[in-house]
Design a protein around this motif. Structure first.
Motif, PDB file in Angstrom:
ATOM      1  N   TYR A 117       1.034  -1.632  -0.247  1.00  0.00           N
ATOM      2  CA  TYR A 117      -0.236  -0.368  -0.089  1.00  0.00           C
ATOM      3  C   TYR A 117       1.099   1.197   0.362  1.00  0.00           C
ATOM      4  O   TYR A 117       0.523   2.234  -0.703  1.00  0.00           O
ATOM      5  N   SER A 120       2.925   1.234  -3.185  1.00  0.00           N
ATOM      6  CA  SER A 120       1.663   1.975  -4.254  1.00  0.00           C
ATOM      7  C   SER A 120       0.910   3.191  -3.961  1.00  0.00           C
ATOM      8  O   SER A 120       1.862   4.214  -6.019  1.00  0.00           O
ATOM      9  N   TYR A 121       1.065   4.081  -2.871  1.00  0.00           N
ATOM     10  CA  TYR A 121       0.810   5.550  -2.719  1.00  0.00           C
ATOM     11  C   TYR A 121       2.125   6.249  -3.093  1.00  0.00           C
ATOM     12  O   TYR A 121       1.499   7.600  -3.541  1.00  0.00           O
ATOM     13  N   ALA A 129      -3.771   2.496  -4.685  1.00  0.00           N
ATOM     14  CA  ALA A 129      -2.915   2.618  -3.196  1.00  0.00           C
ATOM     15  C   ALA A 129      -4.114   1.877  -2.504  1.00  0.00           C
ATOM     16  O   ALA A 129      -3.961   1.283  -1.966  1.00  0.00           O
ATOM     17  N   TRP A 130      -5.105   2.437  -2.319  1.00  0.00           N
ATOM     18  CA  TRP A 130      -6.040   2.311  -1.636  1.00  0.00           C
ATOM     19  C   TRP A 130      -7.165   0.834  -1.713  1.00  0.00           C
ATOM     20  O   TRP A 130      -6.819   0.717  -0.998  1.00  0.00           O
ATOM     21  N   ILE A 132      -5.589  -2.355  -3.189  1.00  0.00           N
ATOM     22  CA  ILE A 132      -4.135  -2.173  -2.299  1.00  0.00           C
ATOM     23  C   ILE A 132      -4.558  -2.506  -1.388  1.00  0.00           C
ATOM     24  O   ILE A 132      -4.637  -3.528  -0.318  1.00  0.00           O
ATOM     25  N   GLY A 133      -4.459  -1.552  -0.422  1.00  0.00           N
ATOM     26  CA  GLY A 133      -4.447  -1.703   1.497  1.00  0.00           C
ATOM     27  C   GLY A 133      -5.520  -1.979   1.313  1.00  0.00           C
ATOM     28  O   GLY A 133      -6.239  -3.226   2.942  1.00  0.00           O
ATOM     29  N   TRP A 134      -6.459  -1.676   0.860  1.00  0.00           N
ATOM     30  CA  TRP A 134      -8.129  -2.720   1.059  1.00  0.00           C
ATOM     31  C   TRP A 134      -7.738  -3.932   0.893  1.00  0.00           C
ATOM     32  O   TRP A 134      -8.875  -5.045   1.337  1.00  0.00           O
ATOM     33  N   ILE A 357      -0.857  -1.638   8.236  1.00  0.00           N
ATOM     34  CA  ILE A 357      -1.410  -1.518   7.640  1.00  0.00           C
ATOM     35  C   ILE A 357      -2.742  -0.583   7.256  1.00  0.00           C
ATOM     36  O   ILE A 357      -2.492   1.214   6.558  1.00  0.00           O
ATOM     37  N   MET A 361      -2.923   3.793   6.445  1.00  0.00           N
ATOM     38  CA  MET A 361      -3.161   4.208   6.126  1.00  0.00           C
ATOM     39  C   MET A 361      -4.719   5.556   6.910  1.00  0.00           C
ATOM     40  O   MET A 361      -4.621   6.335   6.095  1.00  0.00           O
ATOM     41  N   ALA A 415      -1.237  -7.174  -5.012  1.00  0.00           N
ATOM     42  CA  ALA A 415       0.758  -6.477  -3.803  1.00  0.00           C
ATOM     43  C   ALA A 415       1.153  -7.206  -4.789  1.00  0.00           C
ATOM     44  O   ALA A 415       2.023  -5.783  -5.316  1.00  0.00           O
TER      45      ALA A 415
END
Length: 647
Positions: A117, A120-121, A129-130, A132-134, A357, A361, A415
Motif C-alpha cells: 500500500y 503504491s501510494y 493504493a487504496w 491495494i490496502g483495502w 496497514i 492508511m 500487491a
C-alpha cells in the motif's frame, strides 16, 4: 517556466479535486517518509525499532510455511506433478523470488509501515493504493481466520481423535443456526492478539520459537524420510511412467498451485518501520526467508514422493501416511505437531501486518485517526491490533471460512503486481514533485519568488544530453570558454534537455501502461479456453506484441537519473530491470486471472464497499487534500526557509 506547474496549482487551490468527479485525487502521490515528514509528525505515531535480520527471517519463514505444505504435496503430486514435485516447488520459488526482488528494493528505499500500500501510494497514486490496502485488509483477516480454524482439528489429533479435546475447546454444532462454532480457534486468536500487543520484539521472539519447532519437524521428515528412502530404494521414483507422468505441462501446473505456498514473505516488508537497519536487513531478511522456505519445500517433497508412488499418496495426510506405510505410525505425532506449530506461526504472521496497514492508511487520512494511534509504552498500534483480533476471532468462531480462502490470494497477487509496477515507475518515471503541507505556503512562496526572479545558474555537471547537443569538442563542455547563464547557446541546450527529458518520461510512462495492458490481454486470452481459437490467438498475439514492445522500448531508453536519489539510498537494487518486473507482472496477472469466477465475485463485493468508503471518507480526509506540490530538488531549501522565517 514557473515554480509551480499546473497540477501543482490545482493541488494548491483545491486539494487536487478539480477534474471529473475528483479524478485528480486518484493520481495524487505522497512523499517518501523523510527526516522532515517524520519530524513534523506526531511523535506518538512512531513504532519501536527493535527488529534485526534474525527477527525478520523468523517472521518471513513463520508467515510462509503453513500447514498447507503437509497437505499440498499429496494433492499436487497426485493430480499434476508426480515425482517432479520438487521441480514444481523450485519453479514456484523462482517465480516468488521475482516479487521478492521487487519488494527488497522498495522496502529498503521506502522503509515505512504499509508494505505494498505504501509503495503504491508513493509511485502510482492514491486510488490504486487504496484498492491495494483495502484488498490486503481482506487478505489478512480471512487468512488469519482460516488458519485459526484449522488448528483445532490438528490439536485434537495429538490427543487421539477429534473428540479428545475438552468440551470448551472442541467444535460444536448449533442446530438452529446450522453453524459449527470453534471456540479453540477464537481463543488462539485472542492469545496471539494479546501477544502482539505486548511489543514487536516479544511477539517476534515467540514466533521465532514456534517457527524453529516447525522447522525441526520438517527436518525430521527430511532426515527420517531420507533414511527410509535409501533403505527401501526409493519406490516412488521407480515407475514405468518416468519422472514426468503428467508431462512438463503437469509440472508447470503444479508450480502454479504450489506458488501460493510461498505467500507470506511480504509480511517482512510490513514491519519495515520497526527494523533497526532497514537498508541492509530488509533485503537480507526477505531473501533469506524465501531461500529457507524453498529449500525446505523441495527437500520435503523430494523425500515424500520417493517413499510412496504418487498415485498411492493420501491427498489429506500424505506425509503421515507415507511414514505409516513403512511401519512408523509414531512419526505421525511429530508431523501433526509440526502442522500445529506451522499453523500457530502462520496465524501470528497473518495478524501482525494488518494493524500496520491500517495504521499507514490512517496516517494518510484515508481511515479515521483511531487506527494510527500507537501505544506509548509498547510502541505498537494496540487499538488496531485489538480490533483486528476481535474481527478475526469472531469470524473463526462462527464461520467455516474455507470457501473464502481463495480471497486471500487476490490481495497478495494484487500487491505483488503493484510492487512490480512500482519498481518500473521508480526506475523510469520516479515522482519529481513532492507534496508539502499548506502550512509551509509562506516558505514555498518565498522560494518560488527566488527562482522566478533570479536567472537559473548552469550546473557544473554536464549531462549526456547536453554533450550530445553541444558536441563533445565544444569549449563550453570542457570549460575553456566561460558563458553567462543567459548565453543563447546555453539557453538552447537547457530548453532542449528539458524537452528531451519530458519526452522520455512521457514515452516511459505510456510504455509501462501499455505493457501492463499487454500482460492482461495475453493472460486473459490464454486462460479463456471457451473462446473461438481464431479470436483467442488474435488476442494472444496483440497482448504478446504489446508486452514484447514494452520490454524492448524500456530496454532501449535510459532510466531516470532521479532514481539514484529517490527515497533512502544505499539499499538493495533490483537486478535485470525491466525484464524481471515485467516477468513478475505477467506471472501474477496470470495467477489472478485463473483464481476463478466465484472468488472474483466475492472479492468484487468487498472492493465495491472499499470504493464507497473511499468516495465518502478517504477522498475528502486525505492528508494530501490541501497539499502543495513542489519540485523535489527544492524541498530542503523550503524547509530551511520555513525554519528561518519561524525564528
Amino acid at each position: 517556466m514557473g515554480f509551480l506547474s499546473n497540477p501543482q496549482r490545482r493541488s494548491k487551490n483545491g486539494g487536487g479535486e478539480k477534474g471529473l468527479f475528483g479524478f485528480q485525487s486518484l493520481i495524487r502521490r505522497k512523499q517518501v517518509d523523510s527526516i522532515h515528514s517524520k519530524s513534523s509528525s506526531n511523535g506518538d505515531h512512531q513504532l519501536a525499532k527493535e527488529l534485526s535480520i534474525a527477527h525478520l527471517i523468523a517472521i518471513g519463514v513463520g508467515s510462509t510455511i503453513g500447514a498447507g505444505v503437509y497437505i499440498l504435496v499429496g494433492t499436487v503430486a497426485r493430480e499434476h506433478a508426480g515425482p517432479a514435485l520438487a521441480l514444481s516447488f523450485l519453479i514456484a520459488g523462482i517465480a516468488a523470488a521475482l516479487s521478492a526482488f521487487c519488494y527488497a528494493e522498495l522496502a529498503s528505499r521506502c522503509p515505512s509501515a504499509g508494505s505494498a500500500y505504501h509503495y503504491s501510494y508513493i509511485c502510482v497514486g492514491e486510488g490504486l493504493a487504496w484498492i491495494i490496502g483495502w484488498a490486503l485488509i481482506l487478505e489478512y483477516t480471512i487468512g488469519g481466520s482460516a488458519v485459526a480454524r484449522g488448528i483445532s482439528p490438528n490439536l485434537a489429533l495429538l490427543f487421539g481423535n477429534a473428540d479428545s479435546l475438552p468440551a470448551f475447546l472442541s467444535r460444536h454444532h448449533i442446530p438452529g443456526l446450522d453453524v459449527v462454532v470453534d471456540p479453540c480457534a477464537a481463543i488462539l486468536v485472542f492469545v496471539v492478539t494479546a501477544l502482539l500487543c505486548v511489543g514487536i520484539k516479544e511477539s517476534t521472539l515467540v514466533q521465532s520459537v514456534v517457527t524453529v519447532a516447525n522447522i525441526c519437524a520438517m527436518i525430521f521428515v527430511i532426515i527420517a524420510g531420507g533414511y527410509l528412502g535409501f533403505k527401501t530404494d526409493w519406490p516412488g521414483y521407480e515407475l514405468p511412467v518416468g519422472y514426468f507422468p503428467f508431462g512438463v505441462d503437469g509440472m508447470l501446473a503444479g508450480a502454479s498451485t504450489v506458488f501460493f505456498a510461498y505467500i507470506g514473505f511480504d509480511s517482512v516488508a510490513s514491519t519495515a518501520e520497526e527494523v533497526k537497519n532497514p537498508q541492509r536487513d530488509l533485503p537480507l531478511g526477505i531473501g533469506a526467508a524465501l531461500s529457507i522456505c524453498c529449500t525446505l519445500y523441495m527437500l520435503v517433497s523430494a523425500v515424500i514422493v520417493g517413499l510412496v508412488p504418487y498415485y498411492a499418496m493420501d491427498p489429506d495426510t500424505p506425509i503421515s501416511s507415507a511414514f505409516s506405510s513403512h511401519g512408523l505410525q509414531w512419526a505421525s505425532y511429530i508431523i501433526t505437531l509440526g502442522a500445529c506449530t506451522a499453523l500457530c506461526s502462520t496465524l501470528m504472521g497473518s495478524l501482525l501486518p494488518q494493524p500496520r496497514i491500517l495504521m499507514a492508511m490512517a496516517r494518510d487520512g484515508l481511515l479515521p485517526s483511531f487506527f494510527s494511534e500507537v501505544n506509548k509504552r509498547t510502541q505498537v498500534p494496540v487499538k488496531s491490533t485489538i480490533l483486528t483480533g476481535v474481527i478475526a476471532a469472531t469470524l473463526s468462531f462462527f464461520m467455516d471460512v474455507e470457501q473464502l480462502a481463495g480471497m486471500v490470494s487476490v490481495g497478495t497477487l494484487l500487491a505483488f503486481t503493484m510492487v512490480a509496477v512500482s519498481v518500473l515507475i521508480l526506475r523510469y518515471v520516479p515522482p519529481n514533485e513532492v507534496p508539502l503541507p499548506s502550512s509551509l505556503q509562506e516558505a514555498i512562496d518565498l522560494v518560488s519568488l527566488r527562482y522566478d526572479s533570479i536567472p537559473q545558474e548552469i550546473d557544473a555537471g554536464i549531462t549526456k544530453d547536453q554533450v550530445r547537443i553541444l558536441g563533445e569538442d565544444s569549449p563550453l563542455i570542457h570549460g575553456t570558454v566561460a558563458a553567462p547563464a543567459d548565453h543563447p547557446l546555453i539557453e538552447k541546450v537547457m530548453s532542449q534537455v528539458i524537452i528531451s527529458e519530458k519526452n522520455r518520461r512521457k514515452i516511459a510512462g505510456w510504455t509501462i501502461l501499455l505493457t501492463c495492458v499487454g500482460a492482461l490481454v495475453l493472460t486473459s486470452a490464454a486462460s479463456s479456453v471457451q473462446l473461438p481459437s481464431y479470436l483467442r490467438l488474435t488476442l494472444c498475439g496483440i497482448g504478446g506484441i504489446l508486452l514484447l514492445s514494452g520490454l524492448a522500448v524500456l530496454s532501449i531508453i535510459s532510466q531516470d537519473e532521479g532514481r539514484h536519489t529517490f527515497g533512502h539510498t544505499g539499499g538493495f537494487i533490483c537486478p535485470f530491470v525491466p525484464l524481471l518486473p515485467i516477468a513478475c507482472i505477467l506471472i501474477n496477472v496470470y495467477l489472478l486471472i485463473n483464481l476463478g469466477a466465484a472468488t472474483w465475485i466475492r472479492v468484487s463485493v468487498w472492493l465495491a464497499i472499499g470504493v464507497l468508503v473511499y468516495a465518502f471518507y478517504g477522498r475528502t480526509h486525505s492528508s494530501l487534500q490541501h497539499a502543495v506540490y513542489v519540485p523535489a530538488v527544492h524541498v530542503d531549501e523550503i524547509y530551511r526557509s520555513s525554519a528561518g522565517t519561524s525564528v
